[in-house]
Scaffold this active site. Sequence first.
Site, mmCIF file in Angstrom:
data_model
loop_
_atom_site.group_PDB
_atom_site.id
_atom_site.type_symbol
_atom_site.label_atom_id
_atom_site.label_comp_id
_atom_site.label_asym_id
_atom_site.label_seq_id
_atom_site.Cartn_x
_atom_site.Cartn_y
_atom_site.Cartn_z
ATOM 1 N N LYS A 1 -1.409 -1.155 -4.133
ATOM 2 C CA LYS A 1 -2.401 -0.092 -4.060
ATOM 3 C C LYS A 1 -1.609 1.209 -4.168
ATOM 4 O O LYS A 1 -0.903 1.608 -3.241
ATOM 5 C CB LYS A 1 -3.198 -0.133 -2.759
ATOM 6 C CG LYS A 1 -4.219 0.999 -2.688
ATOM 7 C CD LYS A 1 -4.848 1.158 -1.323
ATOM 8 C CE LYS A 1 -5.764 2.396 -1.342
ATOM 9 N NZ LYS A 1 -6.278 2.753 -0.001
ATOM 10 N N TYR B 1 0.856 -1.179 0.000
ATOM 11 C CA TYR B 1 0.000 0.000 0.000
ATOM 12 C C TYR B 1 0.899 1.238 0.000
ATOM 13 O O TYR B 1 1.467 1.595 1.025
ATOM 14 C CB TYR B 1 -0.903 -0.053 1.235
ATOM 15 C CG TYR B 1 -1.850 1.111 1.438
ATOM 16 C CD1 TYR B 1 -2.033 2.114 0.487
ATOM 17 C CD2 TYR B 1 -2.601 1.201 2.613
ATOM 18 C CE1 TYR B 1 -2.905 3.158 0.693
ATOM 19 C CE2 TYR B 1 -3.478 2.237 2.838
ATOM 20 C CZ TYR B 1 -3.625 3.220 1.884
ATOM 21 O OH TYR B 1 -4.489 4.265 2.096
#
Length: 308
Positions: free
Chosen positions: A172, A142
């Site tokens: 992400k 992330y």
Amino acid sequence: MTPRRKLEGLVAATVTPMTADGQINPSVIRQYVDYLVSEQNVKNIFVNGTTGEGLSLSMQERKQLAEEWVCQGKDKLDHVIIHVGALSLLESQELARHAAAIGASGIAVIAPCFFKPTNKDELIGFLQKVASEAPAIPFYYYHIPALTGVKIRVEELLDGVREQIPTFQGVKFSDTDLLDLAQCINKNEREQFVFLYGVDEQLLSALAIGADGAVGSTYNYLGRQTNLMLQAFAKPDLALARKYQFLTGEFLSFVIKLGFGVAQTKAVMTFVSGIPMGPPRLPLVSASEEFVAKAKAKLESIVWPDGD
């Protein structure tokens, strides 16, 4: 690993419902799942991330929420990705083991944001120690440098990452650096990593350079319209896709000027879905009544290409 459907399309970064006195409120998550599926046509979720106030929750709260989302999402959701990042490596490892044990589709981790890794090797070292605790499920990095302060380029991070993290499946990517994202995608033919974009107001730009989909807070309440944008892009009908992106941007530009963050997202979700999301946890404070009135009026004033 057991073969799974590829993670792509829209992933809602879920809000954490809370009671008026600031306790988590898992009792509404079943209704929340049904709302996402039936009203927004969104069947993938990202739990305990930024929108979910994950780093403001206790370990027990994060586990309880993860369990409830996995339980209520069974046979309804395609992917339940649990964010297990923490400042403490041991806590992150424990959350990773827990996510795997309850049947999560995958785990994701942000870079530690107090004592920060300063180079690729330090970051990979941390991520590897977490991923190794859940060796049977996909692992996603992330990337959100605006909040973590860790600005190691993802392009650099990906070189040889599978050798150290065999379960690594993708990123992400919550950053506006589209050059970095483009370079990642351009060099990704062999590994077939998944790239999910995390800046909702720029999603169409990311799709144009090859992003597989998106993780974001607006897909909780604008998922249906954004899915129509994805369909238009795929046809391709770029003029129609741009209309959807511009209208999403019009709303976000309006609320950002009012002051827009996690607390305000909870307020928008409450009035759009009808599900009480409650207040945020301090140091965040609840959206004002003025914000709610103006945001609601603005959203209701938008005429989407599908007629709503």
